[in-house]
Design a protein around this motif. Structure first.
Motif, PDB file in Angstrom:
ATOM      1  N   UNK A  74       0.797  -1.223   0.000  1.00  0.00           N
ATOM      2  CA  UNK A  74       0.000   0.000   0.000  1.00  0.00           C
ATOM      3  C   UNK A  74       0.828   1.269   0.000  1.00  0.00           C
ATOM      4  N   UNK A  75       2.055   1.190  -0.526  1.00  0.00           N
ATOM      5  CA  UNK A  75       2.981   2.319  -0.430  1.00  0.00           C
ATOM      6  C   UNK A  75       2.491   3.553  -1.165  1.00  0.00           C
ATOM      7  N   UNK A  76       1.830   3.384  -2.300  1.00  0.00           N
ATOM      8  CA  UNK A  76       1.401   4.570  -3.043  1.00  0.00           C
ATOM      9  C   UNK A  76       0.313   5.332  -2.316  1.00  0.00           C
ATOM     10  N   UNK A  77      -0.581   4.624  -1.638  1.00  0.00           N
ATOM     11  CA  UNK A  77      -1.595   5.308  -0.838  1.00  0.00           C
ATOM     12  C   UNK A  77      -0.942   6.111   0.281  1.00  0.00           C
ATOM     13  N   UNK A  78       0.131   5.561   0.847  1.00  0.00           N
ATOM     14  CA  UNK A  78       0.879   6.284   1.881  1.00  0.00           C
ATOM     15  C   UNK A  78       1.496   7.547   1.295  1.00  0.00           C
ATOM     16  N   UNK A  79       2.051   7.452   0.089  1.00  0.00           N
ATOM     17  CA  UNK A  79       2.664   8.635  -0.520  1.00  0.00           C
ATOM     18  C   UNK A  79       1.625   9.731  -0.764  1.00  0.00           C
ATOM     19  N   UNK A  80       0.469   9.359  -1.268  1.00  0.00           N
ATOM     20  CA  UNK A  80      -0.574  10.353  -1.522  1.00  0.00           C
ATOM     21  C   UNK A  80      -1.039  11.013  -0.224  1.00  0.00           C
ATOM     22  N   UNK A  81      -1.173  10.218   0.835  1.00  0.00           N
ATOM     23  CA  UNK A  81      -1.548  10.778   2.131  1.00  0.00           C
ATOM     24  C   UNK A  81      -0.457  11.706   2.652  1.00  0.00           C
ATOM     25  N   UNK A  82       0.805  11.312   2.465  1.00  0.00           N
ATOM     26  CA  UNK A  82       1.929  12.138   2.914  1.00  0.00           C
ATOM     27  C   UNK A  82       1.948  13.473   2.199  1.00  0.00           C
ATOM     28  N   UNK A  83       1.752  13.457   0.901  1.00  0.00           N
ATOM     29  CA  UNK A  83       1.774  14.703   0.130  1.00  0.00           C
ATOM     30  C   UNK A  83       0.701  15.667   0.618  1.00  0.00           C
ATOM     31  N   UNK A  84      -0.473  15.145   0.950  1.00  0.00           N
ATOM     32  CA  UNK A  84      -1.541  16.017   1.473  1.00  0.00           C
ATOM     33  C   UNK A  84      -1.148  16.608   2.820  1.00  0.00           C
ATOM     34  N   UNK A  85      -0.642  15.757   3.711  1.00  0.00           N
ATOM     35  CA  UNK A  85      -0.255  16.234   5.041  1.00  0.00           C
ATOM     36  C   UNK A  85       0.838  17.297   4.964  1.00  0.00           C
ATOM     37  N   UNK A  86       1.857  17.025   4.172  1.00  0.00           N
ATOM     38  CA  UNK A  86       2.989  17.938   4.082  1.00  0.00           C
ATOM     39  C   UNK A  86       2.544  19.281   3.503  1.00  0.00           C
ATOM     40  N   UNK A  87       1.741  19.241   2.443  1.00  0.00           N
ATOM     41  CA  UNK A  87       1.276  20.479   1.822  1.00  0.00           C
ATOM     42  C   UNK A  87       0.385  21.283   2.762  1.00  0.00           C
ATOM     43  N   UNK A  88      -0.425  20.602   3.549  1.00  0.00           N
ATOM     44  CA  UNK A  88      -1.383  21.289   4.426  1.00  0.00           C
ATOM     45  C   UNK A  88      -0.751  21.805   5.711  1.00  0.00           C
ATOM     46  N   UNK A  89       0.284  21.115   6.235  1.00  0.00           N
ATOM     47  CA  UNK A  89       0.743  21.402   7.588  1.00  0.00           C
ATOM     48  C   UNK A  89       2.195  21.858   7.708  1.00  0.00           C
ATOM     49  N   UNK A  90       2.913  21.952   6.597  1.00  0.00           N
ATOM     50  CA  UNK A  90       4.305  22.384   6.678  1.00  0.00           C
ATOM     51  C   UNK A  90       4.614  23.361   5.547  1.00  0.00           C
ATOM     52  N   UNK A  91       5.823  23.914   5.574  1.00  0.00           N
ATOM     53  CA  UNK A  91       6.301  24.778   4.492  1.00  0.00           C
ATOM     54  C   UNK A  91       7.265  24.045   3.568  1.00  0.00           C
ATOM     55  N   UNK A  92       7.406  22.736   3.745  1.00  0.00           N
ATOM     56  CA  UNK A  92       8.321  21.940   2.930  1.00  0.00           C
ATOM     57  C   UNK A  92       7.749  21.803   1.514  1.00  0.00           C
TER      58      UNK A  92
END
Length: 326
Positions: A74-92
C-alpha cells in the motif's frame, strides 16, 4: 536501478492514462513524448510531455502479483496521504498531485500524475558540488526534516491507522516484519535470525521514552531532494512515511555508521542537541532496522547483481558489534 517491482506499461496504456488525467486534448503526438526516469528503486516513473508542451511525471505502483516486503504494501496510498499532510501542515516544498487513480481500470496498479520538477537531483549532482555547497544543502535538509516532524499523529505506525498506542509496540512489529520477510525467503543476513531478535529484545526498553507520534519521512536521502539556484525546491518519494520517532530519520544514520555520510550539517540544520545515551541506543536500533531492510529487499526486488547486498552485509557487520554482538 533495475527492479522487478517496476510496473512498466505499453505506450497505448500510457496514452489512456494521460487521457483520463488531462483530457483527450492533451494526448501527446510524435515519438519522443515519454522517457523513463531510471534512478528510482521501487516504482516506475515516466517523464511525459503533453501535447501543449507541459511536462509531467507519471508514477505507477508495483504489479499486484509481485511480492513486496510487508512494510511496502500500500505504499502509493501512503505517498498520496503524505503529500496532502505535508502540503497542508508544513512549508516543505512537495509536488502537487494532478490526478490519482486507484480504480485498476487502465492498469493493474495505483498510479498518479504530478508536474515535472525542472531541477537537479542532489544525489546525482552532489559529486560536482563544493563541500560547502553540499553542507549548505544538508543543513537546509535538516531544517526541512524538522518541519516534517512537526506533524503530529494520534497513534504510532501507518498513516492510514489504526496504529499502536506505544512506540515500543510499533517498532517491535516493524522490525519483526522485516525479519519475517527475510526468513520467508531464506535470505542470508550473515547472522542467525535468533541472535538478531535477541539483540532487539534486549534493547526495547530504550523506546519507551518516545511518547508522541510524529510524522516521519524516513526516506529523506539526497536522491529524493531536488535543488535549483542554491535552494531545495522539492522533496519527492514519500511512500515510506509513518508516525514514529523523528530520531529514526535517514539524516541521523551517519551518527552510527560513517559509511552513510557525515551527519554534522544535517544535525546542525535540524537543531538537535547531542544525543543522550538512551537516544544513542535507539539510533542503533534504527540503523539495524535500515540495514536489515537493505539486505533483505535485494531478494524481493530481484536484483541482478550483488552490489547493494554486499554493501549492506558489511554494514550489518558494523552495527551488530555496537550492541556487543560478535
Amino acid at each position: 536501478m533495475e527492479s522487478i517491482t517496476k510496473n512498466r506499461q505499453s505506450l497505448d496504456t500510457l496514452r489512456a492514462m494521460i487521457g483520463r488525467a488531462y483530457g483527450p486534448a492533451q494526448l501527446p503526438s510524435g515519438d519522443d513524448w515519454v522517457s523513463e526516469l531510471g534512478h528510482g528503486w521501487f516504482n516506475v516513473a515516466y517523464r511525459i510531455r503533453l501535447r501543449d508542451g507541459t511536462e509531467v511525471v507519471l508514477k505507477i505502483a508495483p504489479p499486484p502479483h509481485i511480492e513486496v516486503m510487508t512494510y511496502e504494501r500500500g505504499a502509493m496510498a501512503i505517498e498520496l496521504a503524505s503529500l496532502r499532510l505535508i502540503a497542508d501542515q508544513t512549508s516543505v516544498p512537495v509536488p502537487r498531485v494532478d490526478h490519482a487513480d486507484r480504480s485498476r481500470e487502465l492498469c493493474d496498479a495505483d498510479y498518479f500524475f504530478m508536474p515535472y520538477i525542472d531541477a537537479d537531483n542532489l544525489g546525482i549532482v552532489k559529486e560536482s558540488l563544493t563541500t560547502a555547497d553540499v553542507d549548505a544543502y544538508h543543513e537546509a535538509l535538516g531544517a526541512a526534516n524538522r518541519d516534517l516532524n512537526s506533524i503530529r499523529g494520534v497513534a504510532f505506525g501507518s498513516l492510514s491507522g489504526p496504529g499502536d498506542a506505544t512506540w515500543r509496540a510499533c517498532f517491535t512489529r516493524m522490525i519483526g516484519d522485516v525479519l519475517t520477510d527475510g526468513e520467508r525467503r531464506a535470505v542470508d543476513i550473515g547472522y542467525p535470525y535468533t541472535l538478531v531478535r535477541d539483540v532487539i529484545t534486549a534493547n526495547l526498553d530504550c523506546l519507551d521514552e518516545v511518547t508522541e507520534p510524529r510524522f516521519v519521512e524516513w526516506d529523506l536521502w539526497d536522491g529524493n531532494v531536488m535543488i535549483r539556484d542554491g535552494k531545495i525546491v522539492a522533496i519527492i518519494d514519500h511512500e515510506r512515511a509513518f508516525y514514529g520517532d523523528p530520531l529514526i530519520e535517514a539524516g541521523f544514520t551517519g551518527i552510527d555508521l560513517p559509511a552513510f555520510g557525515d551527519p554534522t550539517a544535517f544535525v546542525r540544520g535540524y537543531g538537535h542537541r547531542e544525543l543522550t545515551s538512551t537516544e544513542r541506543r535507539r539510533r542503533r536500533l534504527y540503523t539495524l532496522y535500515l540495514v536489515l531492510i537493505m539486505i533483505i529487499e535485494t531478494n524481493y526486488r530481484g536484483h541482478t547483481d550483488t552490489e547493494q547486498y554486499d554493501w549492506a552485509r558489511e554494514r550489518l557487520q558494523e552495527v551488530m558489534p555496537l550492541f556487543g554482538a560478535a
